[in-house]
Design a protein around this motif. Structure first.
Motif, PDB file in Angstrom:
ATOM      1  N   SER A  95      -0.605  -2.137   5.589  1.00  0.00           N
ATOM      2  CA  SER A  95      -1.238  -0.966   6.182  1.00  0.00           C
ATOM      3  C   SER A  95      -0.534   0.308   5.738  1.00  0.00           C
ATOM      4  CB  SER A  95      -1.217  -1.057   7.709  1.00  0.00           C
ATOM      5  OG  SER A  95      -1.940   0.032   8.264  1.00  0.00           O
ATOM      6  N   SER A 115       5.563 -17.329  -5.013  1.00  0.00           N
ATOM      7  CA  SER A 115       4.379 -16.654  -4.493  1.00  0.00           C
ATOM      8  C   SER A 115       3.179 -17.010  -5.355  1.00  0.00           C
ATOM      9  CB  SER A 115       4.596 -15.138  -4.519  1.00  0.00           C
ATOM     10  OG  SER A 115       3.384 -14.482  -4.188  1.00  0.00           O
ATOM     11  N   HIS A 145       0.812  -1.221   0.000  1.00  0.00           N
ATOM     12  CA  HIS A 145       0.000   0.000   0.000  1.00  0.00           C
ATOM     13  C   HIS A 145       0.848   1.275   0.000  1.00  0.00           C
ATOM     14  CE1 HIS A 145      -3.631  -2.404   0.594  1.00  0.00           C
ATOM     15  NE2 HIS A 145      -2.936  -3.104   1.464  1.00  0.00           N
ATOM     16  N   ASP A 156       7.857  -6.859   3.085  1.00  0.00           N
ATOM     17  CA  ASP A 156       7.533  -7.487   1.798  1.00  0.00           C
ATOM     18  C   ASP A 156       7.099  -6.454   0.772  1.00  0.00           C
ATOM     19  OD1 ASP A 156       6.870 -10.000   0.218  1.00  0.00           O
ATOM     20  OD2 ASP A 156       4.974  -8.900   0.114  1.00  0.00           O
TER      21      ASP A 156
HETATM   22  N1  LIG Z   1       2.154 -12.209  -3.523  1.00  0.00           N
HETATM   23  C1  LIG Z   1       1.059 -11.635  -3.915  1.00  0.00           C
HETATM   24  O1  LIG Z   1       0.570 -11.847  -5.021  1.00  0.00           O
HETATM   25  C2  LIG Z   1       0.375 -10.709  -2.963  1.00  0.00           C
HETATM   26  C3  LIG Z   1      -0.947 -10.304  -3.182  1.00  0.00           C
HETATM   27  C4  LIG Z   1      -1.541  -9.464  -2.244  1.00  0.00           C
HETATM   28  C5  LIG Z   1      -0.831  -9.058  -1.141  1.00  0.00           C
HETATM   29  N2  LIG Z   1       0.463  -9.448  -0.961  1.00  0.00           N
HETATM   30  C6  LIG Z   1       1.254  -9.029   0.197  1.00  0.00           C
HETATM   31  O2  LIG Z   1       0.454  -9.179   1.356  1.00  0.00           O
HETATM   32  C7  LIG Z   1       0.368  -7.939   2.053  1.00  0.00           C
HETATM   33  C8  LIG Z   1      -0.968  -7.820   2.718  1.00  0.00           C
HETATM   34  O3  LIG Z   1      -2.004  -7.912   1.758  1.00  0.00           O
HETATM   35  P1  LIG Z   1      -3.191  -6.849   1.715  1.00  0.00           P
HETATM   36  O4  LIG Z   1      -2.660  -5.573   2.202  1.00  0.00           O
HETATM   37  O5  LIG Z   1      -3.828  -6.935   0.407  1.00  0.00           O
HETATM   38  O6  LIG Z   1      -4.243  -7.495   2.709  1.00  0.00           O
HETATM   39  P2  LIG Z   1      -4.418  -7.530   4.301  1.00  0.00           P
HETATM   40  O7  LIG Z   1      -3.124  -7.402   4.988  1.00  0.00           O
HETATM   41  O8  LIG Z   1      -5.253  -8.702   4.558  1.00  0.00           O
HETATM   42  O9  LIG Z   1      -5.324  -6.237   4.576  1.00  0.00           O
HETATM   43  C9  LIG Z   1      -4.812  -4.956   4.434  1.00  0.00           C
HETATM   44  C10 LIG Z   1      -5.914  -3.967   4.694  1.00  0.00           C
HETATM   45  O10 LIG Z   1      -6.307  -4.074   6.047  1.00  0.00           O
HETATM   46  C11 LIG Z   1      -6.275  -2.801   6.675  1.00  0.00           C
HETATM   47  N3  LIG Z   1      -5.778  -3.022   8.027  1.00  0.00           N
HETATM   48  C12 LIG Z   1      -4.524  -3.332   8.434  1.00  0.00           C
HETATM   49  N4  LIG Z   1      -4.492  -3.494   9.749  1.00  0.00           N
HETATM   50  C13 LIG Z   1      -5.745  -3.272  10.201  1.00  0.00           C
HETATM   51  C14 LIG Z   1      -6.337  -3.287  11.481  1.00  0.00           C
HETATM   52  N5  LIG Z   1      -5.645  -3.581  12.587  1.00  0.00           N
HETATM   53  N6  LIG Z   1      -7.671  -3.010  11.568  1.00  0.00           N
HETATM   54  C15 LIG Z   1      -8.405  -2.726  10.469  1.00  0.00           C
HETATM   55  N7  LIG Z   1      -7.891  -2.695   9.231  1.00  0.00           N
HETATM   56  C16 LIG Z   1      -6.568  -2.976   9.105  1.00  0.00           C
HETATM   57  C17 LIG Z   1      -5.366  -1.935   5.842  1.00  0.00           C
HETATM   58  O11 LIG Z   1      -5.861  -0.623   5.851  1.00  0.00           O
HETATM   59  P3  LIG Z   1      -5.051   0.581   6.580  1.00  0.00           P
HETATM   60  O12 LIG Z   1      -4.037   1.042   5.580  1.00  0.00           O
HETATM   61  O13 LIG Z   1      -6.118   1.571   6.872  1.00  0.00           O
HETATM   62  O14 LIG Z   1      -4.421   0.018   7.824  1.00  0.00           O
HETATM   63  C18 LIG Z   1      -5.487  -2.552   4.445  1.00  0.00           C
HETATM   64  O15 LIG Z   1      -6.505  -1.914   3.710  1.00  0.00           O
HETATM   65  C19 LIG Z   1       0.617  -6.884   0.968  1.00  0.00           C
HETATM   66  O16 LIG Z   1       1.055  -5.665   1.504  1.00  0.00           O
HETATM   67  C20 LIG Z   1       1.667  -7.567   0.142  1.00  0.00           C
HETATM   68  O17 LIG Z   1       2.933  -7.392   0.745  1.00  0.00           O
HETATM   69  C21 LIG Z   1       1.055 -10.277  -1.845  1.00  0.00           C
END
Ligand SMILES: NC(=O)c1ccc[n+]([C@@H]2O[C@H](COP(=O)([O-])OP(=O)(O)OC[C@H]3O[C@@H](n4cnc5c(N)ncnc54)[C@H](OP(=O)(O)O)[C@@H]3O)[C@@H](O)[C@H]2O)c1
Length: 307
Positions: free
Chosen positions: A266, A154, A30, A57
């Motif tokens: 986040s 991945s 993000h 990451d």
């Molecule tokens: N390998 C791949 O293909 C792939 C695909 C997707 C993701 N990823 C990796 O996985 C990581 C995480 O994935 P993701 O960001 O899509 O999903 P996630 O971690 O499941 O969710 C992130 C979302 O949750 C919110 N959040 C974080 N902590 C929170 C809390 N304590 N309470 C409420 N909301 C919260 C964040 O918003 P705020 O900004 O408001 O906190 C953000 O919008 C990515 O950053 C990336 O590094 C990898």
């Protein structure tokens, strides 16, 4: 770490790679664009390290993220494991070729101002490419040359099965959450048996409980549907009314056998702090963990891992 900071959970072995990871990692996806200014991104990344998070990451496709990590964290490179993803997006080189991997590693090293990438993933590499072998060999060549420490895959489903059977890969990154249990427990058990480190991505299922409307994003839209179909808010209110949904979601994943680290994403330091404290509280009470697992079982055949 400031005196008010939550104490992190103890670090964990990253499979049999010889590395250790923090139980909570930081997903820097993000930090991709100007919704977070460069100064804010720098402050957040440094604060994340100050909290004791030691896995960061990113990926070639995360816009400004890799360059920001280089710009703001190069001076603290010894304090964290750097995980990125590649296989595409090198100027003048076809995606998913030997040269794209070798040049992609060089590009990432330059951009992130480091001489080694700790964990380098083939990012959602197609099945046929994995089977062809040249791209996997290129990643392994980079490891032998000391440019990367751990060759990783991945992705999900059949591709992940192939990667889990290939000794080149010392680690995998894959979706695991209350809404995405395609890897639970079988693939996690296989990873554990083979000593493969597992980074659980999307561990909060995008925190979709926050949204009144179905999100447009392809992954979050599916998770929004699943959260409702599983009736997880009612389950939380029944079994853990005092526990916030983010804590329930994160503790569910972070303490699953086989998971090395959960990379919650986040833009906000207060959420990183919440996530750190949640993971440090340990496994969920067994009845809640079992209920979350049981809810998924009737859907397991239809609900594949979300890439
Ligand atoms: N390998 C791949 O293909 C792939 C695909 C997707 C993701 N990823 C990796 O996985 C990581 C995480 O994935 P993701 O960001 O899509 O999903 P996630 O971690 O499941 O969710 C992130 C979302 O949750 C919110 N959040 C974080 N902590 C929170 C809390 N304590 N309470 C409420 N909301 C919260 C964040 O918003 P705020 O900004 O408001 O906190 C953000 O919008 C990515 O950053 C990336 O590094 C990898």
């Amino acid at each position: 770490m400031t005196p008010a900071s939550p104490r992190p959970a103890p670090p964990r072995d990253f499979g049999q790679t010889g590395l250790q990871v923090s139980a909570l990692g930081f997903g820097a996806m993000h930090l991709n664009d100007e919704r977070t200014s460069d100064a804010e991104a720098g402050a957040l990344l440094n604060a994340v390290l100050d909290l004791g998070v030691t896995l960061i990451d990113t990926a070639r496709s995360y816009g400004l993220s890799e360059a920001r990590i280089g710009r703001h964290l190069a001076h603290r490179r010894q304090e964290f494991l750097l995980s990125t993803k590649l296989g595409y997006g090198v100027d003048g080189v076809p995606d998913w070729t030997h040269d794209c991997i070798v040049q992609g590693v060089e590009r990432a090293l330059r951009l992130m101002r480091t001489d080694v990438i700790d964990i380098a993933h083939l990012h959602s590499c197609p099945l046929e490419t994995l089977q062809r072998g040249d791209v996997v060999r290129a990643l392994d060549d980079c490891r032998r040359a000391g440019k990367i420490r751990v060759a990783a895959y991945s992705g999900e489903n059949a591709e992940l099965d192939l990667a889990l059977a290939d000794p080149v890969f010392g680690a995998v990154q894959t979706s695991v959450s209350v809404c995405d249990q395609a890897n639970v427990p079988d693939r996690l058990d296989r990873a554990r048996a083979r000593g493969v480190g597992v980074i659980a991505k999307r561990p909060l299922a995008g925190a979709i409980w926050r949204h009144a409307q179905r999100p447009d994003d392809f992954a979050e839209g599916q998770y929004w549907d699943r959260w409702r179909a599983l009736d997880l808010e009612a389950l939380r209110q029944d079994l853990a009314p005092d526990m916030a949904p983010d804590e329930m979601a994160l503790r569910f994943v972070a303490w699953l056998p086989g998971v090395s680290s959960v990379i919650a994403g986040s833009r906000r330091l207060e959420n990183v702090q919440r996530n750190l404290a949640a993971v440090a509280r340990g496994p969920l009470p067994a009845p809640l963990q079992q209920a979350l697992l049981a809810r998924f079982v009737p859907h397991a055949a239809q609900w594949h891992g979300v890439i």
